[in-house]
Design an enzyme around this catalytic site. Structure first.
Site, PDB file in Angstrom:
ATOM      1  N   SER A 103      22.766 102.373  -4.205  1.00 25.03           N
ATOM      2  CA  SER A 103      23.209 101.540  -3.079  1.00 25.03           C
ATOM      3  C   SER A 103      22.054 101.094  -2.195  1.00 25.03           C
ATOM      4  O   SER A 103      20.989 101.723  -2.167  1.00 25.03           O
ATOM      5  CB  SER A 103      24.224 102.314  -2.222  1.00 25.03           C
ATOM      6  OG  SER A 103      25.303 102.739  -3.020  1.00 25.03           O
TER       7      SER A 103
HETATM    8  N1  SAM Z   1      25.640 107.225  -4.692  1.00 24.86           N
HETATM    9  C1  SAM Z   1      24.902 106.579  -5.734  1.00 24.86           C
HETATM   10  C2  SAM Z   1      23.418 106.650  -5.524  1.00 24.86           C
HETATM   11  O1  SAM Z   1      22.966 107.153  -4.510  1.00 24.86           O
HETATM   12  O2  SAM Z   1      22.705 106.198  -6.431  1.00 24.86           O
HETATM   13  C3  SAM Z   1      25.318 105.141  -5.968  1.00 24.86           C
HETATM   14  C4  SAM Z   1      26.608 105.068  -6.561  1.00 24.86           C
HETATM   15  S1  SAM Z   1      26.998 103.647  -7.499  1.00 24.86           S
HETATM   16  C5  SAM Z   1      27.155 102.421  -6.255  1.00 24.86           C
HETATM   17  C6  SAM Z   1      28.680 104.157  -7.848  1.00 24.86           C
HETATM   18  C7  SAM Z   1      28.769 105.308  -8.810  1.00 24.86           C
HETATM   19  O3  SAM Z   1      30.122 105.748  -8.838  1.00 24.86           O
HETATM   20  C8  SAM Z   1      28.399 104.918 -10.242  1.00 24.86           C
HETATM   21  O4  SAM Z   1      27.412 105.771 -10.717  1.00 24.86           O
HETATM   22  C9  SAM Z   1      29.716 105.094 -10.987  1.00 24.86           C
HETATM   23  O5  SAM Z   1      29.562 105.476 -12.326  1.00 24.86           O
HETATM   24  C10 SAM Z   1      30.412 106.142 -10.154  1.00 24.86           C
HETATM   25  N2  SAM Z   1      31.875 106.201 -10.312  1.00 24.86           N
HETATM   26  C11 SAM Z   1      32.745 105.169 -10.482  1.00 24.86           C
HETATM   27  N3  SAM Z   1      33.996 105.633 -10.567  1.00 24.86           N
HETATM   28  C12 SAM Z   1      33.926 106.983 -10.451  1.00 24.86           C
HETATM   29  C13 SAM Z   1      34.889 108.030 -10.485  1.00 24.86           C
HETATM   30  N4  SAM Z   1      36.196 107.794 -10.652  1.00 24.86           N
HETATM   31  N5  SAM Z   1      34.466 109.302 -10.327  1.00 24.86           N
HETATM   32  C14 SAM Z   1      33.133 109.582 -10.177  1.00 24.86           C
HETATM   33  N6  SAM Z   1      32.179 108.639 -10.163  1.00 24.86           N
HETATM   34  C15 SAM Z   1      32.570 107.348 -10.292  1.00 24.86           C
END
Ligand code: SAM
Length: 253
Positions: A103
Site C-alpha cells: 500500500s
Molecule cells: N498490508 C500489505 C502490505 O503492507 O504490503 C498490503 C496488502 S495488499 C493491498 C492486500 C493483500 O490482501 C494482498 O496480499 C491479498 O492477497 C490479501 N488478501 C486478499 N483477500 C484476503 C483474504 N480474504 N484474507 C487474507 N488476505 C487477503
C-alpha cells in the site's frame, strides 16, 4: 622454500586488491543505508503534508510521534521487489507480484493512526501482502497477528519479518474474512483489502474500545476507508474517512 616465494608474493597483492574491494563495498553499503534513511525522512515529509491536506476528511491533522518513528525505522525497500527498490520511498503503492500491491505509505500511516495502536495492543491484520504494514504495527503493538490468503506472499513475508527480527508478528496463510478466533479479542483490526461488506466475525473479534479500520466497496467503484469503534457496551459506531482504491478481499464468503 624458493618454490613458495613467488606464490606468497603473488598472494599479497591479491589480498590487498580483495581488501580494497571489501573496503569499497562497505563504504558503498554504508552510503546506501544512509541514503535510504534520507529517503525515509523525505517520505515522512510527504506523508505529513498529505495528512495536513486531508485533515478535513480524516479528522487527523498529524501523526502520533511513534507512528512517525515507525515510518522512519522500517526499511520499506526490503519489502518491495528488487527491481522496484528505487521507488521504495515514493509515496505510492507498488506491485509485489501475484497481482497484489504494497500500500501507499500515506495510507499505511493513516490506517495505523486511525487504529490507535498502543504498546499494549494486540492487533489483527488481514492481508499481510509484503509484510510492511505488519512491520509498522510491530513497532507499536504488543503483538501482531497477520493473515494472508496468497500462500507464496504469506510465506515470503513471514520469512522476511523473521529475518528482520520482527519477533512479535505471527503470520498465517488463510482467509482473513473469518478473523483469527484463537487470538481474539483484538484491540485493533486492520483490513488491507477492500471488502464488499464488513465481515461480522471481525466485528465480533473486536474488544470493547477497539477499532476496525477497513476499506469497503467493490473494486472499480468508489471504496470508502471506514473506522468502526466498539464501545464498552458493545455498541458500534462507524465513520467514513475518505475514498480509497484497494485490491479486493478475496475468498469464498
Ligand atoms: N498490508 C500489505 C502490505 O503492507 O504490503 C498490503 C496488502 S495488499 C493491498 C492486500 C493483500 O490482501 C494482498 O496480499 C491479498 O492477497 C490479501 N488478501 C486478499 N483477500 C484476503 C483474504 N480474504 N484474507 C487474507 N488476505 C487477503
Amino acid at each position: 622454500m624458493l618454490d613458495h616465494m613467488p606464490i606468497i608474493s603473488m598472494k599479497l597483492p591479491l589480498r590487498i586488491v580483495l581488501l580494497g574491494v571489501m573496503v569499497t563495498m562497505s563504504v558503498t553499503k554504508t552510503f546506501a543505508e544512509d541514503d535510504y534513511q534520507e529517503k525515509r525522512q523525505q517520505m515522512l515529509v510527504e506523508i505529513k503534508q498529505m495528512m495536513a491536506m486531508t485533515k478535513s476528511y480524516t479528522g487527523e491533522a498529524a501523526l502520533d510521534k511513534q507512528v512517525e518513528q515507525a515510518l522512519l525505522d522500517v526499511p520499506r525497500h526490503k519489502f518491495v521487489p528488487p527491481d522496484s527498490r528505487v521507488f521504495a520511498y515514493e509515496n505510492t503503492a507498488l506491485p509485489i507480484s501475484h497481482r497484489q500491491t504494497i500500500s501507499q505509505p500515506y495510507i499505511v500511516a493513516l490506517m495505523t493512526e486511525l487504529a490507535a495502536v498502543t504498546s499494549e495492543s494486540v492487533v489483527l491484520e488481514v492481508g499481510t501482502g509484503s509484510g510492511y504494514q505488519a512491520a509498522i504495527l510491530s513497532e507499536l503493538a504488543s503483538h501482531v497477528y497477520s493473515i494472508e490468503i496468497v500462500e507464496p506472499l504469506g510465506l515470503q513475508a513471514k520469512s522476511l519479518l523473521q529475518d528482520l527480527a520482527y519477533d512479535n508478528v505471527t503470520v498465517k496463510i488463510g482467509d482473513g474474512y473469518h478473523g483469527w478466533p484463537e487470538h481474539a479479542p483484538f484491540d485493533a483490526i486492520l483490513v488491507t483489502a477492500a471488502a464488499e461488506h464488513i465481515p461480522e466475525q471481525l466485528v465480533q473479534q473486536l474488544k470493547p474500545g477497539g477499532r476496525l479500520v477497513i476499506p469497503v466497496g467493490r473494486q472499480g467503484q468508489t471504496q470508502s476507508l471506514r473506522v468502526l469503534t466498539k464501545d464498552a457496551n458493545g455498541k458500534i459506531k462507524q465513520r467514513d474517512i475518505l475514498s480509497v482504491a484497494f485490491v479486493p478481499l478475496t475468498g469464498k464468503h
